[in-house]
Design an enzyme around this catalytic site. Sequence first.
Site, PDB file in Angstrom:
ATOM      1  N   THR A  99      79.339   6.397 -75.888  1.00 20.24           N
ATOM      2  CA  THR A  99      79.901   7.752 -75.892  1.00 20.24           C
ATOM      3  C   THR A  99      78.735   8.708 -75.728  1.00 20.24           C
ATOM      4  O   THR A  99      77.843   8.766 -76.560  1.00 20.24           O
ATOM      5  CB  THR A  99      80.671   8.037 -77.194  1.00 20.24           C
ATOM      6  N   LYS A 174      87.040  10.908 -73.495  1.00 22.33           N
ATOM      7  CA  LYS A 174      86.617  10.492 -74.842  1.00 22.33           C
ATOM      8  C   LYS A 174      86.411  11.715 -75.735  1.00 22.33           C
ATOM      9  O   LYS A 174      86.767  11.713 -76.913  1.00 22.33           O
ATOM     10  CB  LYS A 174      85.337   9.654 -74.767  1.00 22.33           C
ATOM     11  N   LYS A 242      77.902  12.710 -84.223  1.00 29.68           N
ATOM     12  CA  LYS A 242      77.310  12.663 -82.872  1.00 29.68           C
ATOM     13  C   LYS A 242      78.346  13.044 -81.815  1.00 29.68           C
ATOM     14  O   LYS A 242      78.092  13.910 -80.967  1.00 29.68           O
ATOM     15  CB  LYS A 242      76.790  11.237 -82.595  1.00 29.68           C
TER      16      LYS A 242
END
Lengths: 290, 290
Positions: A99, A174, A242
């Site tokens: 990601t 995502k 994150k």
Amino acid sequence: MKEIRKVGFIGTGIMGASMAMHLMEHGFELKVYNRSVEKTRPLTEKGAKLAATVSECASGVDAVISIVGYPKDVREVYLGEDGVIASADQGTVIIDMTTSAPSLAVEIYEAAKSKGLYSIDAPVTGGDSGAKAGTLTILAGGDQDAFTAARPLFEAMGKNIVYAGKAGNGQHLKMCNQIALAGALSGAAEAISYARAAGLDERAMVDAIATGAAGSFQLSNVAKKGMEGDFAPGFMVKHFVKDMGLADEEALKNGKKLPILEEVLRMCRELEASGHAEEGTQSILKYYEK
Amino acid sequence: MKEIRKVGFIGTGIMGASMAMHLMEHGFELKVYNRSVEKTRPLTEKGAKLAATVSECASGVDAVISIVGYPKDVREVYLGEDGVIASADQGTVIIDMTTSAPSLAVEIYEAAKSKGLYSIDAPVTGGDSGAKAGTLTILAGGDQDAFTAARPLFEAMGKNIVYAGKAGNGQHLKMCNQIALAGALSGAAEAISYARAAGLDERAMVDAIATGAAGSFQLSNVAKKGMEGDFAPGFMVKHFVKDMGLADEEALKNGKKLPILEEVLRMCRELEASGHAEEGTQSILKYYEK
């Protein structure tokens, strides 16, 4: 495009090791690289070749797959001096499943194209358990023909394979997932916190509202797990921080301020700083216990 | 406690009229009161008696049901000089189904008890369409025997009937519902806004993430409706603002600050002030289009 048989796999952490194992089980020939070599052992014991460097891992294969930590790691692995793009053979399909920033995915795509390589960004959802079970959702961006060539790899590792369009769109999807998740998780956590403070039976509360308009996966599964005192990670707070940071940055680049995302990010950074970084995201419940 | 046959129904707005109609269909004898009398007509045409005042509506019946606007209306209807508590016969079950303050529900319960009345707080979820279809979720707080006596009424109006424990707990449960919903809705809206700004196919995005960890009723139904340009109310922004304000106030009374709820409330107040008060809650998408 030619059929993919040989795969260089970079990053054999918890997610990567399970994903690489599924590829081997499906008959792909694997070469593996990881910064700490001992994490490659379960794979080399089953016949994967060990590569000593990223460069060695990326050359002489039909596809390179990576799942590493942060965008800076992705940048180094792909765009570094002895990185994947400098090392891969012409025609190789390179697939970053970390990601990572959508804009970095586009940058890698452009660099790859100019060297005769095909790049796909393909982050996943479903966590450790999805990686282990081979049931990940894979969100892929890039050229359609490269996606089609890579599909057998994805099908070995995941269940719900989504082609999202051009390079970067896998990462964008995502981001959308993490944004929607942040709202649902925090709403569920606030409902539980309210219930506790009001002296309600928390379990009965969740049962009463979970099937209606307030229902969500996060309420029925993640927050509920925390409510029951289980803070083991499915998805760690530090990884959520994150991802939310990336989503926030990318949204701002596109001129969008997302106040709910920013608030959940702020809360989770506080949790991270106070010793809960490696607990599951349900630890957001602890934010309200201060 | 005696069987309930005669019911005084106060507040025959969109929700109340449908609910009262279901009671008549199930054989209860109805007396109805509404501030604007023309809204009682569909019911009086079917045989409901018209009461000229709250007091008249509340006397000579086995149960009183109310669904009005704001806590101040609830206070006036129940605790006012010629209100329900001053007017109802000994042994009457009084049931406020307005979404209102839990602390007010407790106050009414105590006042009722001292006059030999039984009080239940029983707000609902499921909106206009649930009221019309008789499929509401009813969240009830109060004494167990009064709840049991009132159950046939609830079963005539709803489908999922939840007994939440002591007085005020029905309202508390409803607050939990609105809190979890606020998070899920805003997360879904931010995901859609992100997708728009990034140039993703919004529908494909929702389809890709709705069945996984980011999934919620709000994403798959409410926010999706707004995404498709339909802002007709299932649940109006102004009512959501009212409910969130109550939830926030009550949480603060119990020493809990709920930052996500407060942020969604702030956003929806802005929407309300800019002409979207009577649109559906999916109009939160418009907040991001500024």
